[in-house]
Scaffold this active site. Structure first.
Site, PDB file in Angstrom:
ATOM      1  N   CYS A   1       0.798  -1.232   0.000  1.00 25.05           N
ATOM      2  CA  CYS A   1       0.000   0.000   0.000  1.00 25.05           C
ATOM      3  C   CYS A   1       0.834   1.288   0.000  1.00 25.05           C
ATOM      4  CB  CYS A   1      -0.967   0.016   1.183  1.00 25.05           C
ATOM      5  SG  CYS A   1      -1.737  -1.555   1.567  1.00 25.05           S
TER       6      CYS A   1
ATOM      7  N   ARG B   1       5.342 -11.840   5.863  1.00 28.04           N
ATOM      8  CA  ARG B   1       4.683 -11.786   7.179  1.00 28.04           C
ATOM      9  C   ARG B   1       5.301 -12.858   8.083  1.00 28.04           C
ATOM     10  NH1 ARG B   1      -0.470  -9.969   5.271  1.00 28.04           N
ATOM     11  NH2 ARG B   1       0.013  -8.310   3.766  1.00 28.04           N
TER      12      ARG B   1
ATOM     13  N   GLN C   1       0.736 -11.117  -3.905  1.00 27.14           N
ATOM     14  CA  GLN C   1      -0.663 -10.702  -4.007  1.00 27.14           C
ATOM     15  C   GLN C   1      -0.917 -10.002  -5.341  1.00 27.14           C
ATOM     16  OE1 GLN C   1      -0.486  -8.125  -0.535  1.00 27.14           O
ATOM     17  NE2 GLN C   1      -1.843  -9.515   0.581  1.00 27.14           N
TER      18      GLN C   1
ATOM     19  N   ASP D   1      -2.218  -7.222  -6.095  1.00 19.27           N
ATOM     20  CA  ASP D   1      -2.556  -6.062  -5.275  1.00 19.27           C
ATOM     21  C   ASP D   1      -2.884  -4.856  -6.153  1.00 19.27           C
ATOM     22  OD1 ASP D   1      -3.039  -5.274  -2.730  1.00 19.27           O
ATOM     23  OD2 ASP D   1      -0.971  -5.337  -2.051  1.00 19.27           O
TER      24      ASP D   1
ATOM     25  N   HIS E   1      -4.524  -0.810  -5.889  1.00 17.46           N
ATOM     26  CA  HIS E   1      -5.007   0.306  -5.069  1.00 17.46           C
ATOM     27  C   HIS E   1      -5.610   1.349  -5.997  1.00 17.46           C
ATOM     28  CE1 HIS E   1      -2.140  -1.670  -2.333  1.00 17.46           C
ATOM     29  NE2 HIS E   1      -3.056  -1.345  -1.438  1.00 17.46           N
TER      30      HIS E   1
ATOM     31  N   LYS F   1     -14.147  -3.788   5.193  1.00 15.92           N
ATOM     32  CA  LYS F   1     -13.767  -4.548   4.002  1.00 15.92           C
ATOM     33  C   LYS F   1     -14.772  -5.662   3.735  1.00 15.92           C
ATOM     34  CE  LYS F   1     -10.647  -7.473   6.728  1.00 15.92           C
ATOM     35  NZ  LYS F   1      -9.380  -8.231   6.739  1.00 15.92           N
TER      36      LYS F   1
ATOM     37  N   HIS G   1      -8.614  -0.765  -1.636  1.00 16.24           N
ATOM     38  CA  HIS G   1      -7.645  -1.849  -1.745  1.00 16.24           C
ATOM     39  C   HIS G   1      -8.375  -3.053  -2.346  1.00 16.24           C
ATOM     40  CE1 HIS G   1      -4.995   0.008   1.531  1.00 16.24           C
ATOM     41  NE2 HIS G   1      -6.137   0.670   1.623  1.00 16.24           N
TER      42      HIS G   1
END
Length: 333
Positions: A25, A54, A72, A74, A76, A160, A206
């Site tokens: 992000c 992680r 991911q 991902d 945005h 979310k 997101h």
């Protein structure tokens, strides 16, 4: 302060402190902030297959379903307040299309919101959280998607939508997540120039449809028990020569199929035919083409399918037509 328990230890290199990236992000925020943005530019979407790390405890690791390094899909999306509901609906459209294509028809949808009694775990004002939740509810309602409202499971920066899919033994694994975020734009102090010339905060959405790619393919493999449909199978056709003298003909058949866009393997090992067929069945290859003296002389192939066994003898043109039709099928639900 929000992620310290899930981060790997810091590293000191050349008098600088480094840490394995836990999320993508902030980097997309920096891209947004790299130049002046106008309301005409919005919605602005940045996406990547980004790898993050992680520190999952060893007892929670589970094959490819829960890993410490994950990639991911991902995205945005930076948009105006009047646009974010449409962006959420678009994300749900994409999720439904992906799930239908891969045959996921049984999944659970959660609307994850904050726990009002645990205000210290979340950032942002009440009015923005209410607006974000309202936008998510409207999107779910328009899609006629049944969902469960779950308090306390929101991200610290916003509510979310989470979509969970069951594995082979019924355990639910989260794949898709769609999050509305009014808070990171505030914390990173980003803005766009509105139509009236004022600086306004964008809303961040997101979006990860597959989620962790490792987890998605693990769930997908269990969903099909390894027997992928033709269009998805890593190897779609195994060609089995009965004897070495038939290998050249098999290679010619393979070339025709490969030129048509199919994924083909010629099993020219020094093994018996029955062993090669058995190995192809164990690997769950959709089609096996067996060739011997008769097939060579008639310019045909003996066809076996993963589900139906012996399918008789066909010309190469006939099996090519069958394979291309199966390869075009995308909706396996």
């Amino acid at each position: 302060q929000w992620f310290s328990d899930g981060l790997f230890p810091e590293m000191e290199l050349e008098h600088q402190t480094f840490i394995n990236k836990p999320m993508n992000c902030p980097f997309h925020v920096q891209i947004f902030a790299s130049q002046t943005r106008s309301y005409r530019d919005l919605p602005l979407r940045f996406g990547e297959l980004g790898t993050v790390y992680r520190f999952e405890r060893s007892g929670t690791l589970h094959g490819a379903l829960r890993v410490r390094g994950l990639t991911q899909d991902d995205v945005h999306i930076f948009c105006r307040q009047d646009q974010f509901s449409d962006e959420v609906r678009g994300a749900l459209d994409l999720a439904k299309s992906v799930y239908s294509t891969f045959g996921f028809t049984d999944y659970k949808v959660d609307l994850s919101v904050r726990d009002p009694s645990a205000s210290g775990k979340f950032v942002g004002g009440e009015d923005l959280w209410a607006l974000a939740e309202q936008g998510l509810v409207e999107a779910l309602t328009r899609h006629q998607i049944q969902y469960e409202r779950v308090e306390g499971e929101a991200a610290f920066y916003g509510p979310k939508i989470d979509i969970q899919v069951a594995d082979a033994i019924g355990r639910l694994w989260q794949l898709t997540t769609i999050q509305v975020d009014f808070n990171l734009p505030e914390r990173f102090d980003i803005a766009y120039e509105a139509e009236d010339g004022t600086r306004q905060r964008p809303v961040m959405v997101h979006r990860a449809i597959f989620g962790a790619m490792e987890r998605f393919f693990a769930v997908l493999t269990e969903h099909f028990a390894g027997a992928f449909p033709v269009w998805l199978a890593p190897v779609q056709v195994a060609i089995v020569p009965i004897a070495d003298r038939h290998v050249t003909y098999c290679n010619g058949v393979a070339e025709r199929l490969i030129e048509a866009g199919l994924r083909v393997h010629v099993d020219d090992r020094a093994e018996r035919m029955n062993r090669k067929i058995r190995d192809a069945q164990i690997q769950k290859i959709p089609y096996m083409l067996v060739t011997g003296a008769r097939e060579l002389s008639e310019k045909t192939v003996a066809v076996r399918s993963r589900e139906g066994g012996d399918q008789g003898t066909r010309t190469v043109d006939e099996i090519l037509t069958t394979m291309l039709e199966a390869n075009r099928v995308r909706n396996v639900g």
